[in-house]
Design a protein around this motif. Structure first.
Motif, PDB file in Angstrom:
ATOM      1  N   ASP A  73       0.811  -1.225   0.000  1.00 57.99           N
ATOM      2  CA  ASP A  73       0.000   0.000   0.000  1.00 57.99           C
ATOM      3  C   ASP A  73       0.846   1.278   0.000  1.00 57.99           C
ATOM      4  OD1 ASP A  73      -2.360  -1.541   0.064  1.00 57.99           O
ATOM      5  OD2 ASP A  73      -2.212  -1.708   2.244  1.00 57.99           O
ATOM      6  N   ALA A  74       1.997   1.212  -0.644  1.00 59.43           N
ATOM      7  CA  ALA A  74       2.873   2.387  -0.713  1.00 59.43           C
ATOM      8  C   ALA A  74       2.716   3.065  -2.069  1.00 59.43           C
ATOM      9  CB  ALA A  74       4.325   1.980  -0.505  1.00 59.43           C
ATOM     10  N   LYS A  75       3.010   4.350  -2.089  1.00 57.97           N
ATOM     11  CA  LYS A  75       3.107   5.090  -3.349  1.00 57.97           C
ATOM     12  C   LYS A  75       4.598   5.275  -3.594  1.00 57.97           C
ATOM     13  CE  LYS A  75       2.031   9.380  -5.727  1.00 57.97           C
ATOM     14  NZ  LYS A  75       1.477  10.730  -5.605  1.00 57.97           N
ATOM     15  N   ILE A  76       5.044   4.856  -4.780  1.00 54.64           N
ATOM     16  CA  ILE A  76       6.462   4.950  -5.104  1.00 54.64           C
ATOM     17  C   ILE A  76       6.612   5.769  -6.377  1.00 54.64           C
ATOM     18  CG2 ILE A  76       8.548   3.669  -5.684  1.00 54.64           C
ATOM     19  CD1 ILE A  76       7.296   1.317  -4.106  1.00 54.64           C
ATOM     20  N   VAL A  77       7.294   6.902  -6.257  1.00 61.27           N
ATOM     21  CA  VAL A  77       7.581   7.762  -7.403  1.00 61.27           C
ATOM     22  C   VAL A  77       9.064   7.591  -7.724  1.00 61.27           C
ATOM     23  CG1 VAL A  77       7.614  10.113  -8.293  1.00 61.27           C
ATOM     24  CG2 VAL A  77       5.784   9.392  -6.732  1.00 61.27           C
ATOM     25  N   ILE A  78       9.352   7.306  -8.990  1.00 66.18           N
ATOM     26  CA  ILE A  78      10.728   7.053  -9.416  1.00 66.18           C
ATOM     27  C   ILE A  78      11.240   8.223 -10.249  1.00 66.18           C
ATOM     28  CG2 ILE A  78      12.257   5.487 -10.669  1.00 66.18           C
ATOM     29  CD1 ILE A  78      10.079   3.324 -10.267  1.00 66.18           C
ATOM     30  N   ASN A  79      12.360   8.794  -9.815  1.00 63.33           N
ATOM     31  CA  ASN A  79      13.069   9.826 -10.565  1.00 63.33           C
ATOM     32  C   ASN A  79      14.394   9.226 -11.014  1.00 63.33           C
ATOM     33  OD1 ASN A  79      11.546  12.499 -10.228  1.00 63.33           O
ATOM     34  ND2 ASN A  79      11.570  11.667  -8.161  1.00 63.33           N
ATOM     35  N   ALA A  80      14.784   9.506 -12.258  1.00 63.91           N
ATOM     36  CA  ALA A  80      16.041   8.976 -12.783  1.00 63.91           C
ATOM     37  C   ALA A  80      16.964  10.130 -13.166  1.00 63.91           C
ATOM     38  CB  ALA A  80      15.761   8.099 -14.001  1.00 63.91           C
ATOM     39  N   ASP A  81      18.251   9.961 -12.843  1.00 67.57           N
ATOM     40  CA  ASP A  81      19.240  10.971 -13.181  1.00 67.57           C
ATOM     41  C   ASP A  81      20.578  10.274 -13.401  1.00 67.57           C
ATOM     42  OD1 ASP A  81      20.122  13.530 -13.734  1.00 67.57           O
ATOM     43  OD2 ASP A  81      20.394  14.091 -11.641  1.00 67.57           O
ATOM     44  N   MET A  82      21.403  10.846 -14.238  1.00 65.92           N
ATOM     45  CA  MET A  82      22.744  10.308 -14.469  1.00 65.92           C
ATOM     46  C   MET A  82      23.724  11.035 -13.545  1.00 65.92           C
ATOM     47  SD  MET A  82      23.117   9.680 -18.543  1.00 65.92           S
ATOM     48  CE  MET A  82      24.230   8.273 -18.420  1.00 65.92           C
ATOM     49  N   PRO A  83      24.429  10.290 -12.691  1.00 67.34           N
ATOM     50  CA  PRO A  83      25.362  10.945 -11.771  1.00 67.34           C
ATOM     51  C   PRO A  83      26.513  11.644 -12.490  1.00 67.34           C
ATOM     52  CG  PRO A  83      25.481   8.552 -11.554  1.00 67.34           C
ATOM     53  CD  PRO A  83      24.373   8.843 -12.494  1.00 67.34           C
ATOM     54  N   ASP A  84      26.879  11.164 -13.689  1.00 66.76           N
ATOM     55  CA  ASP A  84      27.971  11.797 -14.441  1.00 66.76           C
ATOM     56  C   ASP A  84      27.533  13.092 -15.117  1.00 66.76           C
ATOM     57  OD1 ASP A  84      29.602   9.717 -13.690  1.00 66.76           O
ATOM     58  OD2 ASP A  84      29.295   8.587 -15.545  1.00 66.76           O
ATOM     59  N   MET A  85      26.206  13.262 -15.275  1.00 64.86           N
ATOM     60  CA  MET A  85      25.659  14.469 -15.913  1.00 64.86           C
ATOM     61  C   MET A  85      24.458  14.952 -15.113  1.00 64.86           C
ATOM     62  SD  MET A  85      25.530  13.412 -19.867  1.00 64.86           S
ATOM     63  CE  MET A  85      26.433  11.990 -20.396  1.00 64.86           C
ATOM     64  N   LEU A 119      18.439   5.797  -9.666  1.00 63.29           N
ATOM     65  CA  LEU A 119      16.988   5.845  -9.487  1.00 63.29           C
ATOM     66  C   LEU A 119      16.710   6.265  -8.056  1.00 63.29           C
ATOM     67  CD1 LEU A 119      15.890   2.541 -11.268  1.00 63.29           C
ATOM     68  CD2 LEU A 119      16.240   4.823 -12.246  1.00 63.29           C
ATOM     69  N   ARG A 120      15.903   7.285  -7.907  1.00 64.85           N
ATOM     70  CA  ARG A 120      15.522   7.779  -6.587  1.00 64.85           C
ATOM     71  C   ARG A 120      14.071   7.379  -6.374  1.00 64.85           C
ATOM     72  NH1 ARG A 120      14.173  13.614  -5.406  1.00 64.85           N
ATOM     73  NH2 ARG A 120      13.651  13.528  -3.232  1.00 64.85           N
ATOM     74  N   LEU A 121      13.848   6.432  -5.474  1.00 65.33           N
ATOM     75  CA  LEU A 121      12.511   5.920  -5.179  1.00 65.33           C
ATOM     76  C   LEU A 121      11.964   6.671  -3.972  1.00 65.33           C
ATOM     77  CD1 LEU A 121      13.382   2.105  -5.369  1.00 65.33           C
ATOM     78  CD2 LEU A 121      12.765   3.622  -7.247  1.00 65.33           C
ATOM     79  N   SER A 122      10.985   7.529  -4.192  1.00 62.00           N
ATOM     80  CA  SER A 122      10.343   8.260  -3.097  1.00 62.00           C
ATOM     81  C   SER A 122       9.161   7.434  -2.629  1.00 62.00           C
ATOM     82  CB  SER A 122       9.884   9.642  -3.563  1.00 62.00           C
ATOM     83  OG  SER A 122      10.994  10.398  -3.976  1.00 62.00           O
ATOM     84  N   VAL A 123       9.273   6.916  -1.425  1.00 62.89           N
ATOM     85  CA  VAL A 123       8.261   6.029  -0.861  1.00 62.89           C
ATOM     86  C   VAL A 123       7.388   6.812   0.105  1.00 62.89           C
ATOM     87  CG1 VAL A 123       7.884   3.917   0.482  1.00 62.89           C
ATOM     88  CG2 VAL A 123       9.869   4.090  -1.043  1.00 62.89           C
ATOM     89  N   SER A 124       6.080   6.690  -0.049  1.00 62.04           N
ATOM     90  CA  SER A 124       5.156   7.279   0.921  1.00 62.04           C
ATOM     91  C   SER A 124       4.012   6.308   1.130  1.00 62.04           C
ATOM     92  CB  SER A 124       4.642   8.642   0.443  1.00 62.04           C
ATOM     93  OG  SER A 124       3.960   8.507  -0.783  1.00 62.04           O
ATOM     94  N   GLY A 125       3.282   6.519   2.190  1.00 63.80           N
ATOM     95  CA  GLY A 125       2.184   5.607   2.547  1.00 63.80           C
ATOM     96  C   GLY A 125       2.385   5.132   3.962  1.00 63.80           C
ATOM     97  N   PRO A 126       2.584   3.814   4.130  1.00 63.37           N
ATOM     98  CA  PRO A 126       2.772   3.319   5.495  1.00 63.37           C
ATOM     99  C   PRO A 126       4.056   3.835   6.135  1.00 63.37           C
ATOM    100  CG  PRO A 126       3.013   1.531   3.905  1.00 63.37           C
ATOM    101  CD  PRO A 126       2.571   2.737   3.149  1.00 63.37           C
ATOM    102  N   MET A 127       5.020   4.227   5.321  1.00 65.93           N
ATOM    103  CA  MET A 127       6.240   4.870   5.811  1.00 65.93           C
ATOM    104  C   MET A 127       6.715   5.836   4.740  1.00 65.93           C
ATOM    105  SD  MET A 127       9.506   2.285   5.331  1.00 65.93           S
ATOM    106  CE  MET A 127       8.876   1.029   6.383  1.00 65.93           C
ATOM    107  N   ARG A 128       7.521   6.801   5.140  1.00 64.09           N
ATOM    108  CA  ARG A 128       8.087   7.768   4.193  1.00 64.09           C
ATOM    109  C   ARG A 128       9.592   7.567   4.178  1.00 64.09           C
ATOM    110  NH1 ARG A 128       4.707  11.582   2.493  1.00 64.09           N
ATOM    111  NH2 ARG A 128       6.345  13.040   1.951  1.00 64.09           N
ATOM    112  N   ASP A 129      10.132   7.414   2.978  1.00 66.18           N
ATOM    113  CA  ASP A 129      11.568   7.222   2.861  1.00 66.18           C
ATOM    114  C   ASP A 129      11.973   7.491   1.414  1.00 66.18           C
ATOM    115  OD1 ASP A 129      14.159   6.633   3.587  1.00 66.18           O
ATOM    116  OD2 ASP A 129      13.786   4.542   4.093  1.00 66.18           O
ATOM    117  N   ILE A 130      13.251   7.626   1.199  1.00 62.90           N
ATOM    118  CA  ILE A 130      13.807   7.745  -0.142  1.00 62.90           C
ATOM    119  C   ILE A 130      14.891   6.681  -0.255  1.00 62.90           C
ATOM    120  CG2 ILE A 130      15.120   9.169  -1.748  1.00 62.90           C
ATOM    121  CD1 ILE A 130      13.747  11.612  -0.500  1.00 62.90           C
TER     122      ILE A 130
END
Length: 146
Positions: A73-85, A119-130
């Motif tokens: 029951d979590a909401k997971i938003v995925i952001n992607a970025d290149m660490p070299d750029m 990939l940065r997974l922003s987790v919310s719902g039963p707990m909040r974390d990245i």
């Protein structure tokens, strides 16, 4: 006229109460920090390239770090970025959809080029974390790196 100070017989009790309250506050703080650390999320990510170039179908297994229990029951938003750029790419964030299997989520990523991505997974719902996962999207299926 000098005022005489009478010894206060309640003084040791007041100090004992203050010391107890201080100790109880410190214990409560430590318990809160321990509980917050135990409520961290962790994720295992596997991505496979689809027939569309640079499009990846990703399976994300999310669980509680301390117990290993699946996170449901979590909401997971995925952001992607290149660490070299950093911030050079404009990848649209995607929301992972929960599957019927507890703790298992699915998402489709459309990247702009091959290479190492974070990939940065922003987790919310039963707990909040990245949760941050470094992935290599090359010629072979991309798998999580620890």
């Amino acid at each position: 006229m000098k005022a005489l100070m009478k010894p206060n017989k309640n003084r040791p009790i007041e100090l004992s109460i203050k010391a107890f309250m201080f100790f109880a506050g410190v214990c409560a703080l430590l318990m809160t920090q321990a509980r917050a650390e135990s409520e961290r999320a962790d994720a295992d990510v596997v991505c496979d390239e689809t027939a569309v170039p640079l499009q990846y179908s990703c399976t994300i297994e999310v669980h509680e770090r301390s117990s290993g229990r699946p996170l449901t029951d979590a909401k997971i938003v995925i952001n992607a970025d290149m660490p070299d750029m950093p911030m050079a790419h404009n990848v649209t964030p995607v929301i992972a959809m929960e599957s019927e299997t507890p703790g298992l989520y699915q998402a489709t990523l459309l990247l702009e080029m091959r290479g190492s991505w974070v990939l940065r997974l922003s987790v919310s719902g039963p707990m909040r974390d990245i949760v941050v996962v470094k992935m290599d999207f090359g010629a072979h299926p991309a798998h999580e790196h620890h």
